[in-house]
Every structure is written in structure tokens, then in C-alpha cells.
Design a protein around this motif. Structure first.
Motif, PDB file in Angstrom:
ATOM      1  N   ASN A  88     -15.546  19.651   2.427  1.00  9.37           N
ATOM      2  CA  ASN A  88     -17.497  19.177   1.757  1.00  9.37           C
ATOM      3  C   ASN A  88     -17.022  18.214   1.486  1.00  9.37           C
ATOM      4  O   ASN A  88     -15.782  18.236   0.274  1.00  9.37           O
ATOM      5  N   GLN A  89     -17.164  16.543   1.690  1.00  9.22           N
ATOM      6  CA  GLN A  89     -17.801  15.913   1.650  1.00  9.22           C
ATOM      7  C   GLN A  89     -17.906  15.355   0.462  1.00  9.22           C
ATOM      8  O   GLN A  89     -19.335  15.764  -0.277  1.00  9.22           O
ATOM      9  N   PRO A  90     -17.727  14.074  -0.583  1.00  5.66           N
ATOM     10  CA  PRO A  90     -15.609  13.280  -0.311  1.00  5.66           C
ATOM     11  C   PRO A  90     -15.155  14.045  -0.390  1.00  5.66           C
ATOM     12  O   PRO A  90     -14.549  14.439  -1.232  1.00  5.66           O
ATOM     13  N   SER A  91     -13.650  13.552   0.631  1.00  5.41           N
ATOM     14  CA  SER A  91     -12.902  14.406   0.517  1.00  5.41           C
ATOM     15  C   SER A  91     -11.696  13.652   0.367  1.00  5.41           C
ATOM     16  O   SER A  91     -10.471  13.884   0.213  1.00  5.41           O
ATOM     17  N   TYR A  92     -12.347  12.051  -0.576  1.00  3.52           N
ATOM     18  CA  TYR A  92     -11.454  11.185  -1.463  1.00  3.52           C
ATOM     19  C   TYR A  92     -11.886   9.646  -2.323  1.00  3.52           C
ATOM     20  O   TYR A  92     -13.442  10.226  -2.106  1.00  3.52           O
ATOM     21  N   THR A  93     -11.437   9.439  -3.022  1.00  7.40           N
ATOM     22  CA  THR A  93     -12.165   8.749  -4.122  1.00  7.40           C
ATOM     23  C   THR A  93     -12.222   7.451  -3.393  1.00  7.40           C
ATOM     24  O   THR A  93     -11.095   6.427  -2.365  1.00  7.40           O
ATOM     25  N   VAL A  94     -13.362   6.301  -4.044  1.00  4.77           N
ATOM     26  CA  VAL A  94     -13.229   5.152  -3.989  1.00  4.77           C
ATOM     27  C   VAL A  94     -11.749   4.191  -3.706  1.00  4.77           C
ATOM     28  O   VAL A  94     -11.438   3.346  -3.036  1.00  4.77           O
ATOM     29  N   GLY A  95     -10.760   4.515  -4.964  1.00  3.17           N
ATOM     30  CA  GLY A  95      -9.529   4.654  -4.818  1.00  3.17           C
ATOM     31  C   GLY A  95      -8.331   4.246  -4.037  1.00  3.17           C
ATOM     32  O   GLY A  95      -7.549   4.350  -3.671  1.00  3.17           O
ATOM     33  N   GLY A  96      -8.670   5.538  -2.670  1.00  5.16           N
ATOM     34  CA  GLY A  96      -8.300   6.133  -2.229  1.00  5.16           C
ATOM     35  C   GLY A  96      -7.763   7.323  -1.860  1.00  5.16           C
ATOM     36  O   GLY A  96      -6.475   7.575  -1.199  1.00  5.16           O
ATOM     37  N   ASP A  97      -7.646   8.112  -2.815  1.00  4.47           N
ATOM     38  CA  ASP A  97      -6.760   9.505  -3.548  1.00  4.47           C
ATOM     39  C   ASP A  97      -7.455  10.495  -2.837  1.00  4.47           C
ATOM     40  O   ASP A  97      -8.870  10.635  -1.734  1.00  4.47           O
TER      41      ASP A  97
END
Length: 402
Positions: A213-222
């Protein structure tokens, strides 16, 4: 009547159950969509849907042919359809073929220009040693010297809101590609994207599939661990085998199945709003897809696609999108949509799960007050209480003789 000719209590019970089971085992009858008020699925939670569509690519020999890959990037995007099938209303009423590329987008860590081409979507003859169909639909991606040619189809409608979709499919080919079936609702902010994915990465072990279920990451790349489940296919299968991949989207969760067995279930950030349905085969040389060697290729091959769904789309909204087909019936809205003039509950309930013929539904019940499913399991459930009552009566009667 002589006492020695009376049946024993056990014999009475056996006779009663024997009489009841043939009725319980009656199979539900095949019907057609026009007779169905809604469709009930048999997932981890029973769900009702208002509409049904089936796309069968198994017997399209008249359209079969594998087009040569177009090596020029400009010509690739502007390529024409590979056969008349993709010009038919059966296709164009539902699907759009992607021709976009990643050159103008934020390409992230991608290292390769990727261009979607109508030339990579075609009907192919099934040349398996023991073919289960004459033909199938193929989505192709291949690494060329200057770019990655890819394939994507998306639904014309962005109005799907809750569904159960299934495809009989496989993925074959070289490492470094991704094939996928998913729902998608875009947004300006990553955190607002709504997407539920089934993804096969051809660099992975062949029995591993990613569900998210996206998103699977944050804007910061976590990484958002709760958004993804990486699952192995059941029964020794791998994604190069033909298998029925199923995705159920309900208001509370996303659930994925392989050949009827649950392989992943995610309730975290389940999509909420109306979305598109998309299939693709691609690579961009990035960390997620991996990098394909020059001239290597991979393929998503689909024998059929079956979907029951609810829609937020109406005739007026379709007209605003320049579709002038005022006769189109886009069906009801919501979790359990209703037809005009009917109550909110369905009087005629059908199933695509219990059918003996893929793509054609069966009637479960046709009276809102009599919701006993006409199937072996449901039939037994309905009959057992009657059998118990009758058997108790028989036993009581037998004891009275003494």
C-alpha cells in the motif's frame, strides 16, 4: 407395522441426511451480468460489488503476432496499435495504452530513459508445450542501446472505488525488470498518493512477490516497513508459472491471493478514494527495478482479467471527460452500490468465485429475504439445521415405540 421392521434411530438419521445432501450439493446456475444486482466475493471478508467485467485473451488467434521492437525513441512512443483488437470498442471503452516517458519527470535514481510504447502491447500465440490457451496478452519491456522500451495499460475510468480483480498471468524474462498489477491515484505530495501494488521484480528469487500500500518510503528516503509485505508464492509455484493473482481492495484492507490462497494482507494506509487500474512492464535502471543488460527483455503475459468493482463515475462525469456515450451504464456507487429504483441491498446476488466457467457469473440467490447460497458449503449450512430437527423427531418417534 411389526416392531422388527421399524428403522433404528441411526438408520433414520442416515436416511434423512442422505435425502438432504443431494439438495445441498446442487451447484449454482450460470447466468449473465444483466441478471445480477450485485456480486458477492469469498475473500477474507465477504464483500459486495455492483459491476463485473471480464477480458478474455485466450482465443484471439486472428490478432496474434509479435511485433519487432522499435529501436528509435521517437518512433517508439508514437507507434500505432499492434492489431485491430486494440482499436475495438471492447478494448478502447476500458483501456488506454501508455506512451509517456520519464524524461520530463523527477527521475529519482533512474539511470535510463524509459519510454512506454503501444508497440509493446500485443496478442501472442501460446507456444507452451501443453498450451492452456490459443493466445494471451503480452506486455513487453526491453533494454535497447539508448533507452528502455516499456509497456503500460491503464483504465479509462479513474473511478474505481473498492474492487476484487484477478488475472491468470505469469512473468518471464531477464533480470532487471518489473511487472505489476495495481490501483493508482496520483497526488502532488508523495504522502497523498494512494496505490496498492502487486509487483514482480525479475532480479528476485522466482517465488517472491512484493505487495504494497503505497507510499512505501518518505520524501527523505526512509522506508515505511508497515506498507509492504514480501511474500512467497504457495505450493511451490513461482512467477514464471501460470497462476491466478488476485487483489481485493475493501475499505479496511488490501488483500492479495495466489490461486485462491491468501499471501498478503495490509490494513496500513489502505487506499480510500477512487483510482485507476494499471498494468505495466518496465525498468529504468534505478535501484528498485535494477538494470537490464542491453537487448535483454522481460514480459508480463495474461490469459484473462476478471474484475468486480464499485465506481464513483457517472454518465455526467464521463461526459465531462469528452465521452458522449449517454447510453453507457456505469452502475451504482459506494461500497454496496444500488441500481436506480432499487433498495440499497441487492435482491439478485451473483458470484464469480463459484462459477464453473471463468468470466461468467453464477446466481447465488435472487430474493433478498432468502440469502441461502446455492452451493455445496452454503447448501449444507442451510440444510443441517433441518436435518437435525427431523432426526431429533425421528429419534423421539422411535423411542415412543418402546
Amino acid at each position: 407395522m411389526a416392531m422388527d421392521r421399524l428403522p433404528s434411530p441411526l438408520a433414520s438419521l442416515v436416511l434423512l441426511i442422505s435425502a438432504a445432501i443431494p439438495l445441498a450439493a446442487a451447484s449454482p446456475s450460470l447466468t449473465d451480468d444483466s441478471r445480477c444486482g450485485c456480486f458477492l466475493t469469498n475473500g477474507t471478508e465477504d464483500s459486495f460489488f455492483s459491476k463485473h467485467s471480464f477480458f478474455d485473451f485466450r482465443n484471439l488467434a486472428q490478432y496474434a503476432g509479435v511485433p519487432a521492437v522499435i529501436p528509435n525513441s521517437a518512433d517508439s512512443a508514437s507507434a500505432s496499435s499492434t492489431s485491430d483488437y486494440f482499436k475495438s470498442t471492447a478494448w478502447t471503452d476500458w483501456w488506454m495504452v501508455g506512451s509517456w516517458n520519464n524524461s520530463l519527470n523527477n527521475r529519482g535514481d533512474s539511470t535510463v530513459l524509459m519510454i512506454n510504447s503501444p508497440n509493446n502491447i500485443y496478442i501472442e500465440a501460446n507456444n507452451d508445450k501443453v498450451p492452456a490457451s490459443q493466445t494471451f496478452l503480452t506486455l513487453r519491456t526491453q533494454r535497447l542501446e539508448e533507452f528502455q522500451t516499456a509497456a503500460e495499460i491503464e483504465s479509462v475510468s479513474p473511478g474505481f472505488q473498492f474492487l476484487s480483480m484477478r488475472m491468470l498471468a505469469r512473468t518471464i524474462g531477464a533480470k532487471g525488470a518489473i511487472t505489476a498489477m495495481f490501483t493508482y491515484r496520483g497526488a502532488d505530495k508523495l504522502a497523498d498518493v494512494q496505490e496498492a501494488d502487486l509487483e514482480v521484480l525479475t532480479r528476485d528469487p522466482r517465488n517472491l512477490v512484493h505487495y504494497t500500500n503505497q507510499p512505501s518510503y518518505t520524501v527523505g528516503g526512509d522506508t515505511i516497513e508497515k506498507a509492504t509485505e514480501n511474500a512467497t508464492m504457495p505450493d511451490g509455484l513461482d512467477w514464471t508459472n501460470w497462476a491466478v493473482h488476485r487483489f481485493d481492495w475493501t475499505p479496511t484492507m488490501s488483500t492479495w491471493f495466489v490461486n485462491g490462497k491468501v499471501v498478503a494482507n495490509i490494513s496500513f494506509q489502505t487506499p480510500r478514494d477512487s483510482s485507476k487500474v494499471i498494468f505495466n512492464a518496465w525498468s529504468d535502471g534505478g535501484q528498485w527495478s535494477g538494470n537490464m543488460s542491453t537487448f535483454d527483455a522481460a514480459y508480463l503475459q495474461i490469459q484473462w482479467f476478471d474484475i468486480v468493482y464499485n465506481s464513483t463515475e457517472t454518465k455526467s462525469s464521463r461526459k465531462r471527460n469528452n465521452d458522449v456515450d449517454e447510453q453507457a451504464d456505469f452502475g451504482p456507487h459506494g461500497v454496496l452500490a444500488k441500481r436506480a429504483g432499487e433498495a440499497s441491498t441487492c435482491k439478485t446476488v451473483c458470484s464469480i468465485d463459484e462459477t464453473s466457467k471463468q468470466g461468467q457469473p453464477v446466481m447465488l440467490w435472487n430474493n433478498a429475504a432468502a440469502r441461502s447460497r446455492v452451493s455445496l458449503s452454503g447448501g449444507l449450512a442451510a440444510w443441517i439445521p433441518s436435518v437435525v430437527v427431523l432426526a431429533t423427531f425421528a429419534l423421539s418417534t422411535r423411542l415412543l415405540w418402546y
